[in-house]
Design an enzyme around this catalytic site. Structure first.
Site, PDB file in Angstrom:
ATOM      1  N   ASN A  43      38.594  34.177  46.293  1.00  0.00           N
ATOM      2  CA  ASN A  43      38.239  33.506  47.535  1.00  0.00           C
ATOM      3  C   ASN A  43      38.825  32.102  47.553  1.00  0.00           C
ATOM      4  OD1 ASN A  43      37.020  32.762  49.928  1.00  0.00           O
ATOM      5  ND2 ASN A  43      35.093  32.184  48.959  1.00  0.00           N
TER       6      ASN A  43
ATOM      7  N   ASP B 203      42.475  27.376  40.254  1.00  0.00           N
ATOM      8  CA  ASP B 203      41.210  28.051  40.582  1.00  0.00           C
ATOM      9  C   ASP B 203      40.864  29.077  39.492  1.00  0.00           C
ATOM     10  OD1 ASP B 203      38.870  28.629  41.859  1.00  0.00           O
ATOM     11  OD2 ASP B 203      39.771  29.516  43.639  1.00  0.00           O
TER      12      ASP B 203
HETATM   13  O1  DOR Z   1      37.650  33.184  43.803  1.00  0.00           O
HETATM   14  C1  DOR Z   1      36.847  32.278  43.617  1.00  0.00           C
HETATM   15  N1  DOR Z   1      36.130  32.199  42.490  1.00  0.00           N
HETATM   16  N2  DOR Z   1      36.678  31.367  44.584  1.00  0.00           N
HETATM   17  C2  DOR Z   1      35.704  30.443  44.523  1.00  0.00           C
HETATM   18  O2  DOR Z   1      35.597  29.674  45.423  1.00  0.00           O
HETATM   19  C3  DOR Z   1      34.786  30.418  43.390  1.00  0.00           C
HETATM   20  C4  DOR Z   1      35.383  31.043  42.199  1.00  0.00           C
HETATM   21  C5  DOR Z   1      34.384  31.353  41.121  1.00  0.00           C
HETATM   22  O3  DOR Z   1      33.618  30.462  40.733  1.00  0.00           O
HETATM   23  O4  DOR Z   1      34.389  32.488  40.603  1.00  0.00           O
END
Ligand code: DOR
Length: 424
Positions: A277, A304
């Site tokens: 996400n 990320d």
């Molecule tokens: O893909 C994601 N994983 N997007 C996020 O915003 C949070 C993150 C997570 O903490 O796993």
């Protein structure tokens, strides 16, 4: 040994406009003028390798405290070292969230012995719940380096404005990083469109991200305050950031290697390692991310890095969002951007080290004499990503099986060799 001499290496230091072959010398954890080696000097032959400032990753989930089966501070920093990352910004969506001075102090204490510098992000709202402001002064006094509710947007816009104002105070002066998402449009599993329809799962429209980006840009422009936009994935958000920058809005932005290399088509495999996400988008969006990096709209490549266990990732629909990324970020970005003729190697180092240092207001991004000796050595080398060989605890990489065009071979953090792949 207290001294390290890297001989005959290509030195790439964009801040000092250096791209030449020579020696790098490190004494007591800092870059120093070259000296003859003695018994206290580790000597490394740098022939065929390029030395660049250690990478600085503005977007990492270390899962510690609370979810150390996925990752912990030390394992996450080992993964960082294996990717040439010497400083990282750790997001606050831990359990508990980083909303108290105690949790900030816990992370910083554990990170003291880690293989990379950990900068802590403090939460803007308690429990990332979106409605009750944290005590930013207390978090700052405990040692945070940035503010965000990353993982989710700050639901209460007035709290976001207050956080931006406090963060910009001269006596605090730290970045606010924004996870841009409209909560009412979000919540799908993959990008909304042809692929979500083919899979028969709920989609996440680009509009969810774009509405969030628009809000943060409006706040930054209206109040004249800085904001950093996290993990940009859509062409529309990139266009809005570009236009805002042209108007002088104080905005910086990052995108991630998966948005540069992959599209929603990967989801047709029904493999949750490709679910994150924001989600992987279309080829049009991928091209827009590349162009936004090329023209400076997007300042930084951040990962990320979001570790999840194999068990959690085993169910395509129920799995949590996220993929690991620190061990592949430089190699993947190099493959798309440098081999693709979009950026020079210097420009890639700017996106992955120089600009992140500026955004985070930290040291680094340079090999200047007298600064802390954080660097990485790399070379062009084809290698295929094998999840089982990753150094972090979780293996959920969307680059598995892909052949990348460059490899980090050695990482030095504060003068200490924290990763060494030179014999392979
Ligand atoms: O893909 C994601 N994983 N997007 C996020 O915003 C949070 C993150 C997570 O903490 O796993």
């Amino acid at each position: 040994m207290n001294k390290l001499l890297i001989r005959n290496v290509r030195i790439l230091d964009p801040v000092n406009a250096v791209d030449e072959t020579g020696d790098i010398f490190i004494r007591n954890g800092s870059f120093a003028p070259p000296e003859r080696p003695d018994n206290d000097t580790l000597v490394i032959d740098g022939s065929g390798l390029t030395a660049a400032p250690g990478l600085i990753d503005l977007h990492v989930h270390l899962r510690d405290p609370g979810q150390t089966e996925k990752e912990d501070i030390l394992s996450g920093c080992r993964a960082a070292a294996a990717g040439g990352v010497t400083q990282l910004l750790a997001m606050p969506n831990t359990k508990p969230a980083v909303d108290s001075p105690e949790t900030v102090r816990y992370i910083l204490a554990k990170a003291e012995n880690a293989d990379a510098k950990v900068h802590v992000v403090g939460a803007i709202t308690k429990g990332l719940g979106g409605h009750e402001a944290t005590d930013i002064q207390a978090l700052y006094d405990a040692g945070i380096s940035a503010l965000s509710d990353d993982g989710v947007p700050v639901l209460d816009t007035s709290i976001m404005v207050a956080a931006m104002k406090t963060a910009a105070r001269p006596d605090i002066d730290i970045p606010v990083t924004a996870h841009c998402e409209d909560p009412y449009l979000a919540g799908g599993k993959v990008n909304e469109g042809a692929v979500s329809e083919a899979l028969g799962v709920k989609g996440m429209p680009c509009a969810a991200e774009d509405a969030g980006t628009a809000r943060e840009l409006a706040l930054a422009e209206s109040y004249g305050l800085p904001v950093h936009i996290c993990h940009v994935s859509t062409a529309v958000s990139a266009a809005m950031i570009r236009a805002a920058k042209q108007r002088g809005v104080r905005v910086t932005a990052e995108t991630a290697p998966h948005y540069l290399m992959l599209t929603e088509e990967a989801l047709l495999k029904r493999d949750a390692d490709y679910r994150m996400n924001p989600p992987l988008r279309t080829e049009h969006d991928r091209q827009a991310m590349i162009e936004a990096l090329r023209d400076g709209t997007i300042d930084a490549v951040a990962t990320d890095h979001a570790p999840h266990t194999p068990a959690e990732k085993s169910d395509f629909v129920q799995a949590p969002n996220g993929s690991v990324g620190m061990e592949t970020s430089f190699a993947a970005a190099y493959t798309v951007l440098v081999k693709g003729g979009i950026l020079s190697e210097s420009e890639l180092i700017e996106k992955m080290s120089v600009n992140p240092a500026r955004i985070l207001k930290t040291y680094g991004g340079t090999l200047s004499i007298g600064t802390p000796a954080d660097l990485m050595l790399y070379r062009e080398e084809e290698w295929t990503v094998d999840p089982e060989k990753l150094h972090g605890k979780s293996k959920n990489t969307p680059f598995k099986g892909m052949t990348l065009a460059a490899k980090v071979k050695l990482t030095v953090y504060h003068g200490r060799v924290v990763f060494n792949d030179l014999t392979n």
